[in-house]
Design an enzyme around this catalytic site. Sequence first.
Site, PDB file in Angstrom:
ATOM      1  N   ASP A  48     -14.391  -5.659  -8.078  1.00  0.00           N
ATOM      2  CA  ASP A  48     -15.542  -4.949  -7.514  1.00  0.00           C
ATOM      3  C   ASP A  48     -16.818  -5.554  -8.091  1.00  0.00           C
ATOM      4  O   ASP A  48     -16.891  -5.820  -9.288  1.00  0.00           O
ATOM      5  CB  ASP A  48     -15.417  -3.462  -7.889  1.00  0.00           C
ATOM      6  N   ASN A  72     -20.105  -4.212  -7.118  1.00  0.00           N
ATOM      7  CA  ASN A  72     -21.288  -3.345  -7.008  1.00  0.00           C
ATOM      8  C   ASN A  72     -21.040  -1.915  -7.482  1.00  0.00           C
ATOM      9  O   ASN A  72     -21.811  -1.005  -7.194  1.00  0.00           O
ATOM     10  CB  ASN A  72     -21.811  -3.331  -5.563  1.00  0.00           C
ATOM     11  N   ASP A 103     -18.879   0.414  -6.701  1.00  0.00           N
ATOM     12  CA  ASP A 103     -18.401   1.523  -5.855  1.00  0.00           C
ATOM     13  C   ASP A 103     -16.890   1.734  -6.001  1.00  0.00           C
ATOM     14  O   ASP A 103     -16.298   2.553  -5.306  1.00  0.00           O
ATOM     15  CB  ASP A 103     -18.777   1.306  -4.379  1.00  0.00           C
ATOM     16  N   ASP A 134     -14.431  -6.392  -3.488  1.00  0.00           N
ATOM     17  CA  ASP A 134     -15.226  -6.886  -2.366  1.00  0.00           C
ATOM     18  C   ASP A 134     -15.298  -8.414  -2.391  1.00  0.00           C
ATOM     19  O   ASP A 134     -14.796  -9.052  -3.320  1.00  0.00           O
ATOM     20  CB  ASP A 134     -16.628  -6.266  -2.387  1.00  0.00           C
ATOM     21  N   ASP A 189      -5.663 -12.984   7.509  1.00  0.00           N
ATOM     22  CA  ASP A 189      -4.661 -12.138   8.136  1.00  0.00           C
ATOM     23  C   ASP A 189      -5.025 -11.966   9.609  1.00  0.00           C
ATOM     24  O   ASP A 189      -6.189 -11.748   9.939  1.00  0.00           O
ATOM     25  CB  ASP A 189      -4.668 -10.764   7.449  1.00  0.00           C
ATOM     26  N   ASP A 200       0.403 -10.725  11.040  1.00  0.00           N
ATOM     27  CA  ASP A 200       0.953  -9.406  10.760  1.00  0.00           C
ATOM     28  C   ASP A 200       1.952  -8.966  11.835  1.00  0.00           C
ATOM     29  O   ASP A 200       1.635  -8.997  13.024  1.00  0.00           O
ATOM     30  CB  ASP A 200      -0.226  -8.428  10.718  1.00  0.00           C
TER      31      ASP A 200
END
Length: 562
Positions: free
Chosen positions: A27, A29, A31, A35, A104, A206
């Site tokens: 992460d 930032n 939250d 990311d 993906d 997928d």
Amino acid sequence: MPALSEIKREWWKEAIVYQIYPRSFQDSNGDGIGDIRGIINRLDYIASLGVDVIWLNPVYDSPNDDNGYDIADYRQIMTEFGDMNDFDELLAGMHARGLKLVMDLVVNHSSDEHYWFQQSRQSRDNPYRDYYHWWPAEKGTPPRRWSYFDKESNAWAYDAQTDAYYLHYFSEKQPDLNWENPKLRAEIYDMMHFWFRKGIDGFRMDVITFISKHDGYPEFEEKYQGQHMIDIYAQGPRLHEYLQEMHHEVLQHYDIMTVAEGPGTKPDNVMKLVDERRGELNMNYHFDHQGIGVGERYIINEDFQNLVEFKRVLTEWDEVFSEHGWNTIYLGNHDFPRMVTRWANDSPKWRATASKMLTTFLLSMRGTPYYYMGDEIGMSNIKFDRIDHYKDLMTINWHHLTQAEGGDLNEFIESHKITARDNARTPIQWDSSEHAGFTTGTPWLPVNPNYTMVNVAAQEQDSQSELNFFRKMASLRKQSMTLIYGDYQCLFADHEHAYVYTRTLDDEQLIVLLNFSEQSVALELPMAVKDSALINNYDHVDIDGKTVTLKPYQALILNTLA
Ligand code: GLC
Ligand code: CA
């Protein structure tokens, strides 16, 4: 046995793939959600591993019913993960370091919040109606289809607006796309060109084996109920026609790699997907070993670490590709538990040694290895003991089903400590600071409490760590044409604790000896071996004549004198 000069070499056969589940990687930032910026900040670490290709789980715009596997816009980045500028920077940063990026491709279904579905459900004559599978209610209840994620395992959902049912093999928020419609197929191909023009290096597809549905949605035979529905879902009549069309329209125009997630693929049907003479996909990964000792709703039985069965499955799969096609090797990913818990031993005493043994296995088999993030530091299952700690809709819905049936909830919780998907989704353990350096906020899924001991920073300082062992093993594989292309032969097939195989190319032969147990194992080899190990997760090799004695979870690679 072909000589190296006769083998068709390809970059994706020689690559080590490293999988990143972005939500749990880093992460940036605060939250609590990993990311793209977080991945960018860790690119030097990724490059330092000696891997070649990154498979990135979905980062497209999504309401996250199934963590990005429900896509609302195939050409936008999920806001939680960043934006297209971040993506472009990530791709450039990878290419600058010699890393390739595989995205993906989730096209069996979209999100119900995709514009196409929003339109499709408006009216029966909407131009997007046939982008999805509908069953008009005046025809009665549709023939039974089993769903993985539905609360009632029913793959048809009733939609009052047009008095019809739509098909969803996964959750109600993941309606299946209608590949029978050429317009839909053209949209998908166009979207694939969009990403290839950006310069990505391939797709992991997928549940691609499910895209072709049976005309008129016939009743299936009784034997395909429940978990076995997978076998018939993967046998849609036009699967190969669509993949050949996709190859012709899109894939053949780029120097890229493709790999099918292949539920329902078996040694006797996989060549249809990956035989290069047919022009479909490069590789496939199957589920046969993951199923060992695991029953309906992932309840385990005493066979779940049955090594004889494991060897039988992997040896059978190796044989399929002796002349055409190419294999893949993996032990874990975001859909399966941590490899050291599932396949070996995660107790504090053996976790590190056993992880190195499994790393040796993954990087010494024939077939492209798909290595899951965090396994290089020996991360293990978190083992939640309450259902309300889980975030994964699959676990939650299966628990709900089990409860509704009056099933054994205790057995469910105990089994899912071993098998649940969230075990592999806990954040990467970067250092010993709060939340393991993953986030300054509250992580979306808790960090495994063993992070104070098991983390990247500590392992960087230790030349004997799992992390540095991974780097050594990766570099050995990269330099060894024998480990990449050599013929594979399994020895001691019936031995319950040791997995032993040779890899042979031209005049070189290596032998890989792996102890999957807590006890010492003595093996009398059919040939003499050199006593200097190319790889060893202990500091000593015990050889007496042709007898090699392996310590608990020992992994050795030796040259033979054959
Ligand atoms: C694949 C994905 C899995 C997802 C499912 C539905 O199996 O790997 O995470 O839940 O497809 O898209
Ligand atoms: Ca974030």
